[in-house]
Write an enzyme that holds these catalytic residues in place. Structure first.
Site, mmCIF file in Angstrom:
data_model
loop_
_atom_site.group_PDB
_atom_site.id
_atom_site.type_symbol
_atom_site.label_atom_id
_atom_site.label_comp_id
_atom_site.label_asym_id
_atom_site.label_seq_id
_atom_site.Cartn_x
_atom_site.Cartn_y
_atom_site.Cartn_z
ATOM 1 N N LYS A 80 -6.386 -10.650 -13.438
ATOM 2 C CA LYS A 80 -5.689 -11.799 -12.741
ATOM 3 C C LYS A 80 -6.785 -12.654 -11.910
ATOM 4 C CE LYS A 80 -1.331 -12.577 -9.989
ATOM 5 N NZ LYS A 80 -0.107 -11.852 -9.353
ATOM 6 N N SER A 155 4.101 -13.664 -10.122
ATOM 7 C CA SER A 155 3.049 -14.321 -10.289
ATOM 8 C C SER A 155 1.907 -14.142 -11.254
ATOM 9 C CB SER A 155 2.257 -14.537 -8.820
ATOM 10 O OG SER A 155 1.813 -13.164 -8.707
ATOM 11 N N SER A 179 5.711 -9.307 -9.100
ATOM 12 C CA SER A 179 4.980 -10.158 -9.696
ATOM 13 C C SER A 179 4.095 -9.418 -10.993
ATOM 14 C CB SER A 179 3.880 -10.775 -8.763
ATOM 15 O OG SER A 179 4.384 -11.597 -7.840
#
Length: 463
Positions: A80, A155, A179
């Site tokens: 990420k 997220s 997330s």
């Protein structure tokens, strides 16, 4: 042999170690899959093929020399964009951080390298990693490969979309309020938010903001099989001196009775019928696998835990967060902050931490009685994309539905999303929770749920 990119991480690592497949072949397959499907979903926003192939060559050379290469030998993994990876921008979805180039790896990235993983690419997140939807002004929108009209989650939306579409066998994500768990839910894969302190973290490229004692953000894996989560957890959780909150707890705890508390409607969540049906079906799968499943009417407080977690997350230094969001100009980030202002500002840290101690004790007592809790991930099926920006009522609807995701990190507990199937082409799943550092119990129950249904598999993006 089937397409290499379709294999589980466990299968692929075994083939590479036995020299039946080379790390180079796995990397080339991963890059080819990325080229084929990423233009449709925009899950990976930065990757360098030459770097990927060089990593794979290093793994193959080590195997040729007879050296140990780790449990993820040659397995393509995505990272990420909100954690440091040496030589890459830690953007966190922000134009403002376009040139924030990491000089060293975050501990979780370093641990994946030590385990032999090949880092395939960087996955998208919303600006500031604030939302359950994945779009920003620097990298653009990520689409859900199951259905482009629904959110891929956030997220870690790029992570969920990537692993669902076969871009990498494992995806790294971070979770402060769902997330990891929500993108897994929305994309029809599995995702584990480990206990606070389980996986070391440190971002040198970004200004420090408290993690452990305050907002409880942790890294964790997303994957298409529960066992791949297990081996990912072992790889990611190696110690690192840079994180003062790291806890060297064993990955396997003492034996517990195979007992599950099933709660269909925790703390007034009022889930839709399809979500209730998924939880009830998971309970039946557990019973069929020999678990004792006891339906309970409610859990310890989720609502208050979620409210205070939101204050810790957004209320701490609220004005500075708002000022930076205004400079970035991201509509979703501004909607998140402005929509929560009345809930989180002013911020009282002492009061928040005092209540956390009380609520955590209540949850510890509950999980002493019931080793595992089964409940919804969300009160709704995955949302239409960008629902939180439609109007005030939709914003409130989204935040209410995510109650059970926001609350669990407040106590530092592990939470596992297990995908259980589809409603039409919309994914649905369940959440499993256990005591702190008992991810092994979540994973054991998760494998029983997984085994009772149709396994998650990589898909081609839907039109």
């Amino acid at each position: 042999m089937q397409d290499i990119w379709r294999l589980s991480a466990t299968e692929l690592a075994s083939l590479i170690k036995s020299k039946k497949v080379s790390a180079k072949e796995a990397a080339e397959a991963g890059l080819a899959r990325l080229d084929a499907v990423n233009p449709k979903i925009n899950a990976v926003v930065d990757h360098r093929p030459d770097d990927v192939l060089a990593q794979a060559a290093s793994i193959d050379a080590a195997i040729a020399r007879g050296e140990a290469v780790g449990p993820l030998a040659g397995v393509p993994v995505t990272i990420k964009v909100n954690v440091d990876q040496q030589g890459y921008a830690t953007t966190n979805g922000l134009k403002l951080q376009h040139d924030t180039i990491a000089k060293v790896d975050n501990p979780v990235v370093a641990n994946l390298r030590k385990a032999g993983a090949v880092l395939l690419g960087r996955t998208n997140c919303p600006a500031f990693s604030y939302r359950w939807f994945t779009t920003n002004l620097i990298h653009g929108d990520t689409k859900n490969p199951r259905d482009p009209n629904i959110t891929p989650g956030g997220s870690s939306g790029g992570a969920g979309a990537a692993v669902a579409a076969g871009i990498g066998h494992i995806a790294h994500g971070t979770d402060i309020a769902g997330s990891i768990r929500y993108p897994a839910y929305a994309c029809g894969v599995h995702g584990l938010r480990p206990s606070l302190g389980r996986i070391p973290a440190f971002n040198a490229a970004l200004p420090e903001r408290p993690i452990g004692p305050q907002i409880s953000a942790v890294s964790g894996p997303l994957a298409r099989t529960v066992n791949d989560l297990r081996i990912s957890l072992a790889a990611m959780s190696a110690p690192d001196h840079r994180d003062p909150w790291y806890v060297p707890a064993p990955l396997e705890g003492p034996p517990r009775e195979k007992r599950v508390a099933m709660c269909l409607n925790p703390d007034g969540l009022d889930p839709v019928p399809e979500v209730v049906a998924a939880v009830a079906d998971a309970g039946k799968r557990l019973q069929d696998a020999g678990w004792i499943v006891e339906e309970i009417s409610d859990t310890p407080s989720l609502r208050e835990a979620a409210e205070i977690q939101t204050r810790l997350w957004l209320g701490d230094d609220y004005e500075a967060q708002l000022e930076m969001a205004e400079r970035e100009g991201d509509p979703g980030a501004l909607a998140c902050l402005r929509g929560n202002r009345a809930k989180v500002h002013p911020f009282d840290l002492s009061k928040a931490l005092t209540r956390r101690a009380t609520l955590t004790r209540e949850w510890f007592a509950f999980l002493d009685k019931y080793p595992v809790l089964l409940m919804p991930v969300s009160g709704e099926l995955p949302f239409p994309d960008h629902l939180d920006r439609k109007d005030e009522a939709s914003f409130a609807r989204v935040w209410h539905a995510q109650l059970s995701q926001i609350a669990i990190p407040f106590m530092g507990l592990p939470g596992l999303t297990v995908s259980t199937g589809l409603v039409g082409r919309i994914p649905v799943g369940v959440q499993l929770v256990a005591a702190r550092y008992r991810e092994d119990l979540c994973l054991a129950a998760g494998e029983a749920v997984e085994a009772g249904g149709t396994p998650s598999a990589a898909i081609d993006p839907a039109e």
